[in-house]
Design an enzyme around this catalytic site. Structure first.
Site, PDB file in Angstrom:
ATOM      1  N   ASP A  52       2.022  -1.528  -5.729  1.00  0.00           N
ATOM      2  CA  ASP A  52       0.890  -0.695  -5.304  1.00  0.00           C
ATOM      3  C   ASP A  52       1.372   0.396  -4.344  1.00  0.00           C
ATOM      4  O   ASP A  52       0.600   1.252  -3.910  1.00  0.00           O
ATOM      5  CB  ASP A  52      -0.247  -1.538  -4.705  1.00  0.00           C
ATOM      6  CG  ASP A  52       0.194  -2.376  -3.524  1.00  0.00           C
ATOM      7  OD1 ASP A  52       1.396  -2.350  -3.160  1.00  0.00           O
ATOM      8  OD2 ASP A  52      -0.659  -3.082  -2.953  1.00  0.00           O
ATOM      9  N   GLU A 123      -0.513 -10.458  -2.355  1.00  0.00           N
ATOM     10  CA  GLU A 123      -0.114 -10.645  -0.955  1.00  0.00           C
ATOM     11  C   GLU A 123      -0.918 -11.773  -0.313  1.00  0.00           C
ATOM     12  O   GLU A 123      -2.121 -11.879  -0.552  1.00  0.00           O
ATOM     13  CB  GLU A 123      -0.358  -9.339  -0.176  1.00  0.00           C
ATOM     14  CG  GLU A 123       0.479  -8.184  -0.691  1.00  0.00           C
ATOM     15  CD  GLU A 123       0.250  -6.886   0.070  1.00  0.00           C
ATOM     16  OE1 GLU A 123      -0.508  -6.889   1.078  1.00  0.00           O
ATOM     17  OE2 GLU A 123       0.836  -5.867  -0.331  1.00  0.00           O
ATOM     18  N   GLU A 190       8.867  -9.478   3.180  1.00  0.00           N
ATOM     19  CA  GLU A 190       9.010  -8.088   3.631  1.00  0.00           C
ATOM     20  C   GLU A 190       9.101  -8.012   5.148  1.00  0.00           C
ATOM     21  O   GLU A 190       8.248  -8.545   5.858  1.00  0.00           O
ATOM     22  CB  GLU A 190       7.817  -7.252   3.123  1.00  0.00           C
ATOM     23  CG  GLU A 190       7.917  -5.786   3.550  1.00  0.00           C
ATOM     24  CD  GLU A 190       7.020  -4.838   2.767  1.00  0.00           C
ATOM     25  OE1 GLU A 190       6.391  -5.257   1.771  1.00  0.00           O
ATOM     26  OE2 GLU A 190       6.962  -3.653   3.150  1.00  0.00           O
TER      27      GLU A 190
HETATM   28  O1  KIV Z   1       4.365  -2.171  -3.615  1.00  0.00           O
HETATM   29  C1  KIV Z   1       5.581  -2.344  -3.392  1.00  0.00           C
HETATM   30  O2  KIV Z   1       6.422  -1.452  -3.601  1.00  0.00           O
HETATM   31  C2  KIV Z   1       6.003  -3.636  -2.868  1.00  0.00           C
HETATM   32  C3  KIV Z   1       7.445  -3.806  -2.505  1.00  0.00           C
HETATM   33  C4  KIV Z   1       7.745  -3.096  -1.253  1.00  0.00           C
HETATM   34  C5  KIV Z   1       7.838  -5.208  -2.451  1.00  0.00           C
HETATM   35  O3  KIV Z   1       5.215  -4.502  -2.722  1.00  0.00           O
END
Ligand code: KIV
Length: 272
Positions: A52, A123, A190
């Site tokens: 996203d 998430e 992250e």
């Molecule tokens: O949306 C994204 O690019 C992510 C990565 C940073 C893991 O979730």
């Protein structure tokens, strides 16, 4: 990775788990469009994440919150069309899975049905447990995401390193264990301390994929535009740039402009 007949073997959840089991690191990058996905797949990337982060990188929003499920599906369709080998994982966008598990399941089903992707990512930990259970029961593989979870940026207030305090670190350990036990196939960590990421990676069965989480994760992920130096100002400590494409594309554009203005392009051999 190819079979005895020479055809490429697709990366699956089993491939990813086997890589962790034999200590081979997993390489993941983001992709949002056909042309880039083609290059990354051809180069041998294991997983392409239709993140996203498209909200920032492709659409220019400040956060990941505005991107819609329809927009994620559009990006995912473009990436899936490009790929022969990599596994394609698609982010469930903000608002498409948090409110209740029925909505979460229908969002995940739309992504899988309409894009042809191989898995979804979402998430959070125990807060979204019911959604995770329901999506997994439908046979859809889930990649979890803990630590700095950008969809909660207004709760955190900043993009700084998460889980430095023991209470937050313990919640992350508990959530990682829960996601492992529920049956997620991988977990993004992250921007958390490397020591904590190592502890989590060693204590759960499924592979961890780090971004700003140190070298002990089972794999690594970067946003492709960051890694290629297209996003000029974004230079966090965890980012290694393999190209400086902002300058390179800018220079090529200037040369093109000059050639057009000076009547050098097109020349005789470049016309019909
Ligand atoms: O949306 C994204 O690019 C992510 C990565 C940073 C893991 O979730």
């Amino acid at each position: 990775m190819s079979t005895a007949t020479g055809e490429l073997k697709r990366v699956t959840t089993h491939t990813i788990q086997a890589m962790k089991n034999r200590g081979e690191k997993i390489a993941m990058l983001t992709a949002y469009d056909f042309s880039t996905a083609r290059i990354l797949d051809d180069a041998g990337i294991d997983i392409l994440l239709v993140g996203d982060s498209a909200s920032n990188v492709m659409a220019g929003h400040e956060t990941t919150l505005p991107i819609t499920l329809d927009q994620m599906i559009y990006h995912a369709q473009s990436v899936v069309r490009a790929v022969n080998r990599a596994m394609v994982v698609v982010d469930l966008p903000f608002g498409s899975y948090q409110s209740n598990s029925e909505i979460a399941l229908s969002s995940a089903i739309r992504i899988m049905k309409e894009s042809g992707a191989h898995a979804v990512k979402l998430e959070g930990g125990e807060e979204v447990e019911e959604s995770i259970r329901r999506i997994l029961r439908a046979g859809i593989p889930i990649m979890g995401h803990l630590g700095l979870t950008p969809q909660s940026i207004y709760k955190f207030g900043t993009y700084t390193v998460r889980a430095k305090e023991e209470a937050e670190a313990q919640k992350l350990r508990d959530d990682a264990k829960l996601l492992d036990e529920l049956g997620c196939f991988a977990l993004v960590l992250e921007k958390i301390p490397a020591q904590l990421a190592m502890e989590v990676s060693e204590s759960i069965e499924i592979p961890t994929i780090g971004i700003g989480a140190g070298k002990h994760c089972d794999g690594q992920v970067l946003v492709t535009q960051d890694m290629l130096g297209i996003t000029k100002e974004f230079k966090p400590r965890f980012l290694r740039r393999y190209l400086e494409l902002f300058e390179a594309i800018g220079d090529a554009t200037k040369r093109y402009i000059t050639d057009v203005k000076q009547l050098d392009f097109p020349n005789d051999s470049e016309q019909y």
